[in-house]
Every structure is written in C-alpha cells, then in structure tokens.
Motif scaffolding. Structure first.
Motif, PDB file in Angstrom:
ATOM      1  N   PRO A  85       0.823  -1.214   0.000  1.00  0.00           N
ATOM      2  CA  PRO A  85       0.000   0.000   0.000  1.00  0.00           C
ATOM      3  C   PRO A  85       0.855   1.262   0.000  1.00  0.00           C
ATOM      4  O   PRO A  85       1.887   1.335   0.660  1.00  0.00           O
ATOM      5  N   VAL A  86       0.399   2.246  -0.747  1.00  0.00           N
ATOM      6  CA  VAL A  86       1.146   3.501  -0.906  1.00  0.00           C
ATOM      7  C   VAL A  86       0.163   4.661  -0.778  1.00  0.00           C
ATOM      8  O   VAL A  86      -0.981   4.587  -1.248  1.00  0.00           O
ATOM      9  N   LEU A  87       0.588   5.737  -0.148  1.00  0.00           N
ATOM     10  CA  LEU A  87      -0.159   6.985  -0.122  1.00  0.00           C
ATOM     11  C   LEU A  87       0.863   8.107  -0.251  1.00  0.00           C
ATOM     12  O   LEU A  87       1.644   8.346   0.665  1.00  0.00           O
ATOM     13  N   GLU A  88       0.846   8.776  -1.414  1.00  0.00           N
ATOM     14  CA  GLU A  88       1.838   9.814  -1.688  1.00  0.00           C
ATOM     15  C   GLU A  88       1.155  11.018  -2.329  1.00  0.00           C
ATOM     16  O   GLU A  88       0.108  10.886  -2.973  1.00  0.00           O
ATOM     17  N   GLU A  89       1.794  12.163  -2.149  1.00  0.00           N
ATOM     18  CA  GLU A  89       1.312  13.387  -2.792  1.00  0.00           C
ATOM     19  C   GLU A  89       2.235  13.747  -3.951  1.00  0.00           C
ATOM     20  O   GLU A  89       3.450  13.849  -3.775  1.00  0.00           O
ATOM     21  N   VAL A  96      -3.093   7.015  -4.109  1.00  0.00           N
ATOM     22  CA  VAL A  96      -3.331   5.943  -3.146  1.00  0.00           C
ATOM     23  C   VAL A  96      -3.311   4.621  -3.901  1.00  0.00           C
ATOM     24  O   VAL A  96      -4.000   4.464  -4.908  1.00  0.00           O
ATOM     25  N   LEU A  97      -2.509   3.682  -3.415  1.00  0.00           N
ATOM     26  CA  LEU A  97      -2.449   2.337  -3.990  1.00  0.00           C
ATOM     27  C   LEU A  97      -2.805   1.333  -2.903  1.00  0.00           C
ATOM     28  O   LEU A  97      -2.208   1.346  -1.827  1.00  0.00           O
ATOM     29  N   LEU A  98      -3.802   0.504  -3.186  1.00  0.00           N
ATOM     30  CA  LEU A  98      -4.313  -0.435  -2.190  1.00  0.00           C
ATOM     31  C   LEU A  98      -4.496  -1.811  -2.820  1.00  0.00           C
ATOM     32  O   LEU A  98      -4.433  -1.973  -4.039  1.00  0.00           O
ATOM     33  N   ARG A  99      -4.755  -2.783  -1.957  1.00  0.00           N
ATOM     34  CA  ARG A  99      -5.167  -4.105  -2.402  1.00  0.00           C
ATOM     35  C   ARG A  99      -6.633  -4.292  -2.050  1.00  0.00           C
ATOM     36  O   ARG A  99      -7.030  -4.157  -0.895  1.00  0.00           O
ATOM     37  N   GLN A 100      -7.416  -4.580  -3.062  1.00  0.00           N
ATOM     38  CA  GLN A 100      -8.796  -4.970  -2.811  1.00  0.00           C
ATOM     39  C   GLN A 100      -8.819  -6.466  -2.530  1.00  0.00           C
ATOM     40  O   GLN A 100      -8.223  -7.249  -3.262  1.00  0.00           O
ATOM     41  N   LEU A 101      -9.473  -6.856  -1.467  1.00  0.00           N
ATOM     42  CA  LEU A 101      -9.469  -8.249  -1.048  1.00  0.00           C
ATOM     43  C   LEU A 101     -10.824  -8.898  -1.266  1.00  0.00           C
ATOM     44  O   LEU A 101     -11.865  -8.244  -1.256  1.00  0.00           O
ATOM     45  N   GLY A 102     -10.793 -10.208  -1.447  1.00  0.00           N
ATOM     46  CA  GLY A 102     -11.984 -11.040  -1.503  1.00  0.00           C
ATOM     47  C   GLY A 102     -11.648 -12.377  -0.878  1.00  0.00           C
ATOM     48  O   GLY A 102     -10.528 -12.614  -0.430  1.00  0.00           O
TER      49      GLY A 102
END
Length: 345
Positions: A85-89, A96-102
């Motif tokens: 995960p990343v959160l940058e300006e 914002v970079l995330l993993r969507q989970l299932g």
C-alpha cells in the motif's frame, strides 16, 4: 500462495474508461473504448470519477497517464501489480495504492487485486485490474442518482472509494474467521495431522492480510501528521475515519493471528498427548510381559532339576500361573486408573 495475484486468470477483455460526471442535479456516464486526443473529456463544474477498467494494456494505461499528466513513477506503480500500500502526494494530486481483497469460499483463499486512485482538482482517477470489482456497487448508486455521494464533492468520493475497500476487508475477515472457528472445532474434536497443515495455511493467509494493511496504517499516520496544519477540517475528518477503519481491521487481523497461534499450540499439544498415550500403552504392555518373559526364560533353562519340569502337569501349571500373573497385573493397573489414561485417538 498468499501475496501472489489472487485473481491469476489472464484478463481477456479490452480495457476501457468510464467517466461518471455528477453534481447535485444530474449524473452522466460516458464510456471510452479507444482514447483519442484529449480523451477522456471531463465535465466542467462537476465531480468526475474517471474509472480505468483494466491495467494489462500498458499502452492504454500510459495514454491515460499522459492525458492527466501523471508522474512517470506513478504510472509505473499502476502497471506493476503486487505493490505494498502507498499513499503519496504528487504535483498532480494525491496517489493511493491499495489491495482490494476477496475470499474464495471453495478454495478458502484470500484473493487480492491491486487498485490505484489519484485525487486531483476536478476529478478522481481510479485503476483496477479486473472488469468487475466492489466499486461496481458505488458506480450503480451514482448512475441511479439516489445516493448522498452525488450531492457531495471530490473528497467524499475519494473517501467512499477507499472505505468500500476497507469494508470488503471486514467482510473477508468475517468469512476467514468462520473457517478458523470451524477448524478450531475440528482440532478440539480430535482432528488428524491434516488440521495442523490447514492451520498453517490459514495463518499464511492472515499474515498476507497483515502485510497488506500494516503499511497503510503507517503511511496514513504520516500523511495526517504532515498535512494536519493545512488540511481542511472536513477532509481531515474523512481521512481520520479511514484511519480508524484501518485500525479496526488490523485489530481483527491481530485477533485472528492470536487464534491461529493458539490453535497451532493446541494441535502440537494434542499430538504430544497422543504420543504420550501411545508410550504409556506400550509401557504397560511391556510391564505385563516382563514377568512372563522371566518365567519362560527361567523354565526354559537347560537343567534337569528345575521345578515342575519332570511333572506331566508342569506345563499347564506354568501356563496357569502366567495367566494369573497377567490378570493380577491388569487388575492392579485398572485399580490405579492407569489403563483409563491410555486411550489413543
């Protein structure tokens, strides 16, 4: 294995872009299968959600990046799936970079898809690997025009997109917790060695969840501290709400990790108890046969003057004595409650 593409099938659809432009009065949706000069077009004076569906076509993603003047490193992060995960300006906005989970109920595996989000003036740009994901529900509500989000701004859209992913984390944890509780009951009822293997597998799945969320907690903390002085109070409230959701999910992950660790210890303890029961059983058998071996060895010596050897009934007397010895020892062990503790599952 956890951490690899949880949707390993090759994407066979052609990528496209959906643009949801909305304000308090109307919502319009435009689709772009091919990007021309200046595409996609953003509606002035409205909130624009630009949804890029499919990142397996590098040229298509780079064309979108050029259209919105995205930083080259940001585009590389979008194209390279499997990031933490990343959160940058950036100059162009917040990334914002995330993993969507299932969760795959049949295979009992945690599934992951990388999604990315860029929030800038006038638009929110998202990238997703698969053609269908959890943002479909939010998009459907926007199209119908009946949700409160249609009357709010870009910050609320960003919050809703991230919150939808975190809500799916909670649902995934709930399904995983059900399987863990079921496995726990199997262990308590005397499951075999395969339960230990299943416990370790589920432990790796939970560890993958932890690795997917812990960096987000860190980057959210840094972002909120660095931006606390300049951020709008309403926006800061939304990001604090997201951080609380992350903490809630992490607490649930930690609970599952502790449960699995205890289950591993329980499985090992039960295995040791089974081994102790086997050892106790074999010890009792050996103890019973010890005097019998002595009697057989004593009367089997090559001497003519042994007791009972010259008598015709001597063999039967010896067999009877051995039987009485065995019965007496068994009764003694039973009264000592030693035989009751030798049950082996």
């Amino acid at each position: 294995m956890p951490g690899e593409s949880a949707f390993p099938e090759a994407q066979r659809f052609a990528p496209y872009v959906l643009v949801y432009s909305y304000d308090a009065t109307a919502v319009t949706v435009r689709r772009y299968d091919v990007l021309g000069a200046g595409d996609p077009v953003l509606a002035a004076g409205k909130v624009n959600w630009v949804r890029v569906v499919g990142v397996h076509d590098e040229a298509f993603v780079r064309a979108v990046g050029n259209r919105f003047s995205l930083h080259p490193l940001l585009v590389e992060d979008v194209l390279s799936t499997g990031h933490r995960p990343v959160l940058e300006e950036y100059d162009t906005g917040l990334f914002v970079l995330l993993r969507q989970l299932g969760y795959n109920e049949s295979a009992k595996r945690v599934l992951a898809e990388q999604v990315s989000l860029v929030a800038a003036d006038g638009y929110v740009l998202t990238f997703q690997e698969r053609e269908a994901n959890i943002w479909d529900g939010l998009a459907s509500k926007l199209e119908k025009g009946g949700c409160k989000l249609a009357r709010r701004g870009r910050e609320h859209l960003t919050h809703a997109l991230v919150a939808a992913i975190l809500d799916e984390y909670i649902l995934t944890l709930g399904r995983l917790a059900e399987d863990i509780e079921e496995l726990e009951q199997t262990i308590l009822s005397g499951g075999g060695s395969e339960t230990l293997t299943e416990t370790y597998r589920l432990k790796r799945e939970v560890l993958f969840l932890h690795r997917s969320l812990w960096p987000l907690r860190e980057v959210l903390g840094r972002y909120l501290v660095d931006d606390s002085g300049a951020a709008d109070p309403g926006v800061a409230f939304l990001w604090n709400d997201i951080r609380q959701d992350v903490y809630q999910v992490l607490d649930a992950v930690e609970t599952l990790r502790e449960m699995l660790s205890e289950m591993v210890g329980l499985s090992m303890t039960k295995a040791e108890l089974r081994m102790n029961a086997v050892g106790q059983y074999l010890t009792l058998v050996a103890t019973i046969f010890l005097p019998l071996n002595f009697l057989v060895g004593f009367f089997g010596m090559n001497f003519d003057n042994l007791p009972l050897k010259s008598e015709t009934w001597g063999l039967y007397a010896l067999i009877g004595f051995m039987g009485l010895t065995t019965l007496g020892m068994a009764v003694y062990f039973y009264r000592k409650h030693w035989l009751e503790n030798t049950k082996v599952d």
